[in-house]
Write an enzyme that holds these catalytic residues in place. Structure first.
Site, PDB file in Angstrom:
ATOM      1  N   HIS A  83       0.812  -1.222   0.000  1.00  0.00           N
ATOM      2  CA  HIS A  83       0.000   0.000   0.000  1.00  0.00           C
ATOM      3  C   HIS A  83       0.843   1.268   0.000  1.00  0.00           C
ATOM      4  CE1 HIS A  83       0.126  -0.080   4.550  1.00  0.00           C
ATOM      5  NE2 HIS A  83       0.105   1.214   4.387  1.00  0.00           N
ATOM      6  N   ASP A 219       1.117  -7.703   2.279  1.00  0.00           N
ATOM      7  CA  ASP A 219       1.223  -6.268   1.988  1.00  0.00           C
ATOM      8  C   ASP A 219       2.680  -5.820   1.811  1.00  0.00           C
ATOM      9  OD1 ASP A 219       0.822  -3.560   1.772  1.00  0.00           O
ATOM     10  OD2 ASP A 219      -0.531  -3.407   3.485  1.00  0.00           O
ATOM     11  N   SER A 651       4.057   2.173   8.433  1.00  0.00           N
ATOM     12  CA  SER A 651       3.857   1.159   7.414  1.00  0.00           C
ATOM     13  C   SER A 651       5.126   0.992   6.608  1.00  0.00           C
ATOM     14  CB  SER A 651       2.713   1.550   6.484  1.00  0.00           C
ATOM     15  OG  SER A 651       1.538   1.079   7.030  1.00  0.00           O
TER      16      SER A 651
HETATM   17  N1  ARG Z   1      -4.561   0.530   7.589  1.00  0.00           N
HETATM   18  C1  ARG Z   1      -3.250   0.488   7.034  1.00  0.00           C
HETATM   19  C2  ARG Z   1      -2.595   1.873   7.125  1.00  0.00           C
HETATM   20  O1  ARG Z   1      -3.104   2.722   7.786  1.00  0.00           O
HETATM   21  C3  ARG Z   1      -3.223  -0.085   5.664  1.00  0.00           C
HETATM   22  C4  ARG Z   1      -3.897   0.717   4.625  1.00  0.00           C
HETATM   23  C5  ARG Z   1      -3.891   0.149   3.242  1.00  0.00           C
HETATM   24  N2  ARG Z   1      -5.061  -0.653   2.921  1.00  0.00           N
HETATM   25  C6  ARG Z   1      -6.269  -0.192   2.533  1.00  0.00           C
HETATM   26  N3  ARG Z   1      -7.217  -1.041   2.273  1.00  0.00           N
HETATM   27  N4  ARG Z   1      -6.567   1.063   2.392  1.00  0.00           N
HETATM   28  O2  ARG Z   1      -1.960   2.405   6.263  1.00  0.00           O
HETATM   29  N1  ASP Z   2      -1.210   1.307   7.955  1.00  0.00           N
HETATM   30  C1  ASP Z   2      -0.473   2.380   8.604  1.00  0.00           C
HETATM   31  C2  ASP Z   2       0.536   3.061   7.702  1.00  0.00           C
HETATM   32  O1  ASP Z   2       0.353   3.163   6.523  1.00  0.00           O
HETATM   33  C3  ASP Z   2       0.127   1.898   9.861  1.00  0.00           C
HETATM   34  C4  ASP Z   2      -0.795   2.092  10.996  1.00  0.00           C
HETATM   35  O2  ASP Z   2      -1.494   3.113  11.013  1.00  0.00           O
HETATM   36  O3  ASP Z   2      -0.775   1.255  11.899  1.00  0.00           O
HETATM   37  O4  ASP Z   2       1.490   3.654   8.140  1.00  0.00           O
END
Ligand code: ARG
Ligand code: ASP
Length: 721
Positions: A83, A219, A651
């Site tokens: 991502h 990921d 991330s």
């Molecule tokens: N929650 C994670 C972060 O904050 C992964 C985000 C990527 N995935 C998504 N379906 N948007 O970045």
């Molecule tokens: N998914 C998040 C990021 O892109 C990480 C998190 O917020 O835990 O940095």
């Protein structure tokens, strides 16, 4: 008595945080080494960070400004999340060469694809410069004067600091401006895509599984950093060569078990762990629900078009994920704040704070007013903050037309101010961005979101904050749909050719064109209204909050001597550590610490939008063809969780074992713990990582890109202590 025990219950998590924190790598030896060792760390703090000689920090970089990446080979191979690389992957894809759907693996260096605009920033050195930064700063100074004095001091430090020509100097405030650090950095600009799994692996479970454990997403994606022949940052050139980092991370395939030490090294973006209850309450009651409602509408509309039309799907998929990510996190955050009784906890903490302050003459004099004033100012600013957030979500973050028009305002101002040279110099920058932007812009999608959100805005803010203006325009045009259609389709900002032609005009004709443009004119009227009716109050109250929060932070650190304070995340390099561990979100519910490929198959829904899988993965699973990546009992690990305190920006951060080997790649947090940015609770906050074995398995067995493993250092067997 009953009250006392209740108070203690609420206070306990805030006073005695067993673990957690995002620590400054420069002071690990002083603050954390003992604890890290007691948790199992086998190397020294000095191996993690050293200003003078190579250390693990030299393998860590900030990836593309908002994520983390790490070096995993002596030849600049970079690992980050799928991502995090997604924008680049999407921009390199077309419907014919669809790397989002099919993945991509360069068979050799010449097939590595330049990812335009992507950067990798390394920290060369960091220093605590608090004393110099705050020189001649006096208590009681007006905020503006204070800042001016600090800026002057920083400028002086900059002049006196030795650095190489290709390096940069960054200054960052810590503890709400009570401390300052300087960073010498090097930013590499030639970064190329080496490989990515298909979205069905890299984004498996997509938004349904996002922020949720148990998780089954691979990921990750891989890039390579290129440098000039002297190993220095350089713009893209076919003559550039792979960057040679001072350190790269060996990768362990020995696996993890519950209780193992883990450490996450990266660039956490932002946390607010030390706010008063009044601020948390504002977020929980009003700000988060508002953002959720707006994005809910935008997402439904975009999703409708994406499902109907593959062209819209590939054009909007990265943007959609970005909007959906915040939307879902805020929902988890509200639930978590309520469930953990964050506001009550903070109030109990504040009662204890007040009690201690009242009983100390010096503290009473210095800090006695801080909390009451914070509460007052939060009460005053509340309606303005809500409206400003409403405005930003409606017209900036979820509206492409007006955001683009707004981005052109500086050009107009240059001409108006007679800065014609600057105008001509800036134009190419704007022109360069057009192709990528319009490749993914679909006016009918943007217009449908715009119509919905504009109407919502008109019905939710005061007349003088833009409601009247919008209602009048909609009445005249015959409704919000008609109004936004008129704005979108008659504007140069929805057409690459027309915008390009306008950019080619001489300065005066350009500004005339801008002023005549309906979208720009509409944005101007909204913005003027904002500047006149909202901005002044925000400009008056925000600096007061800044000052009070700085005093409150300082006061908390003095008053609660027994508590450890890490500085809130601020996009600088940090270390967080903990143990591999499951959790119990509710009574009688237990989550294990690890998922595996069988679990991926349990979620598999053929042809589904989010849970489809590539045939090749099914085949590997059926044959249990896991090679050296299998657990002793024949499973293929996919993801695991631990008690590391992470946030957005972490991330792509490496999860290291006790010896500094990479064992996983951080990418998310668990649903019950998403409130950790405001109220970290070690009992239920967990970070989610892809297991290094799954990453290597996908590269090696799935993609047949085993040649890449040759440049990595794989640690296996006896080396494990
Ligand atoms: N929650 C994670 C972060 O904050 C992964 C985000 C990527 N995935 C998504 N379906 N948007 O970045
Ligand atoms: N998914 C998040 C990021 O892109 C990480 C998190 O917020 O835990 O940095």
């Amino acid at each position: 008595m009953k009250y006392l025990s209740l108070l203690l219950c609420l206070l306990f998590p805030l006073l005695l945080r067993a673990q957690g924190g995002m620590w400054v790598p420069l002071s690990l030896e002083k603050n954390n080494e003992k604890e890290m060792k007691s948790l199992g760390l086998k190397i020294k703090a000095d191996d993690l960070f050293n200003n003078e000689k190579p250390s693990i920090k030299d393998a860590i970089c900030q990836f593309d400004g908002g994520c983390t990446g790490e070096m995993i080979s002596p030849e600049g191979l970079l690992l980050t999340n799928h991502h995090c690389g997604f924008d680049a992957i999407q921009q390199l894809s077309t419907l014919e060469k669809n790397y989002v759907d099919n993945g991509y693996w360069a068979k050799n260096r010449s097939e590595e694809l330049p990812a335009e605009g992507v950067t990798a920033m390394f920290v060369i050195r960091m220093e605590d410069i608090t004393a110099m930064a705050l020189r001649d700063v006096q208590e009681g100074m007006a905020e503006r004067d204070r800042q001016a004095q600090i800026d002057k001091n920083l400028q002086q430090i900059k002049v006196n600091t030795k650095k190489e020509a290709w390096q940069d100097i960054l200054f960052r405030a810590f503890y709400n401006g009570n401390q300052y650090y300087m960073f010498i950095t090097a930013t590499y600009k030639d970064v190329r895509l080496v490989g990515t799994p298909p979205a069905s692996i890299g984004k498996f479970g997509s938004d349904t599984d996002n922020w949720v454990w148990p998780r089954h997403t691979g990921d990750f994606s891989m890039f390579r950093v290129y440098a000039d022949k002297d190993n220095k940052p350089a713009a893209y050139s076919p003559n550039n060569v792979p960057f040679k980092p001072k350190h790269f991370l060996p990768i362990s395939v020995d696996g993890i078990k519950e209780g193992d030490f883990t450490l996450v090294y990266g660039f956490p973006g932002r946390t607010d762990e030390y706010l008063p209850a009044s601020a948390i309450s504002l977020t929980e009651r009003a700000i988060d629900p508002l953002r959720i409602d707006i994005r809910d509408r935008a997402l439904k509309i975009i999703d409708g078009y994406m499902r109907k039309d593959p062209d819209v799907k590939i054009s909007y998929i990265a943007q959609y994920s970005y909007i959906a990510n915040g939307w879902k996190k805020w929902q988890g955050e509200v639930l978590g704040l309520r469930k953990s009784k964050a506001v009550e906890q903070k109030k109990a903490y504040e009662a204890e704070f007040t009690n201690r302050v009242e009983n100390n003459i010096d503290w009473k004099y210095r800090y006695g007013n801080v909390l009451p004033r914070l509460n007052e100012v939060y009460a005053q600013i509340e309606p303005y903050r809500i409206a400003a957030e409403n405005y930003a979500e409606t017209f900036q973050r979820n509206n492409q037309l007006l955001s683009l028009a707004a981005a052109y305002n500086p050009l107009l101002e240059m001409v108006d101010q007679g800065k014609l040279d600057e105008f001509e110099k800036k134009k190419p920058e704007y022109r360069e961005k057009l192709a990528a932007y319009f490749r993914d812009y679909r006016p009918h999608v943007d217009q449908a979101v715009f119509a919905n959100l504009a109407e919502r805005y008109a019905n939710t803010v005061k007349a003088e904050w833009g409601a009247d203006l919008l209602k009048e325009a909609a009445n005249k045009a015959g409704g919000y749909d008609a109004l936004t259609k008129k704005l979108v389709y008659n504007s140069v900002f929805s057409s690459k050719n027309r915008l390009d032609s306008m950019l080619n005009l001489p300065a005066q004709a350009f500004t005339e064109g801008m002023r005549k443009d309906p979208a720009f004119a509409f944005w101007r009227s909204l913005q003027d209204n904002y500047s006149k009716n909202l901005q002044p109050k925000l400009a008056e109250l925000t600096p007061q909050l800044t000052l009070l929060q700085r005093q409150y932070m300082d006061a908390q650190m003095k008053v609660f001597r027994e508590k450890r304070f890490f500085p809130d995340a601020n996009s600088t390099l940090r270390v967080t550590y903990g143990k591999v561990r499951g959790y119990e979100p509710r009574d009688a519910v237990q989550y294990g610490y690890q998922t595996d490929l069988d679990g991926v198959m349990e979620k598999y829904v053929p042809g589904d939008y989010e849970f489809d899988l590539p045939a090749r993965l099914l085949e590997l699973w059926k044959n249990k063809d896991y090679g050296q990546y299998s657990t002793p009992d024949g499973r293929l690990p996919v993801a695991f969780i631990a008690t590391n305190h992470t946030t957005g920006g972490n991330s792509g951060s490496p999860a290291l074992d006790a010896k500094g080997n990479l064992i996983g790649l951080n990418f998310d947090r668990v649903w019950e713990g998403t409130m950790s940015d405001l109220n970290y609770d070690p009992a239920i906050c967990r970070n989610i990582m892809v297991d290094a074995r799954y990453i290597l398995f996908i590269i090696d067995k799935y993609a047949g890109a085993g040649h890449l493993l040759q440049e990595m250092k794989i640690v296996k067997g006896k080396k494990r202590g």
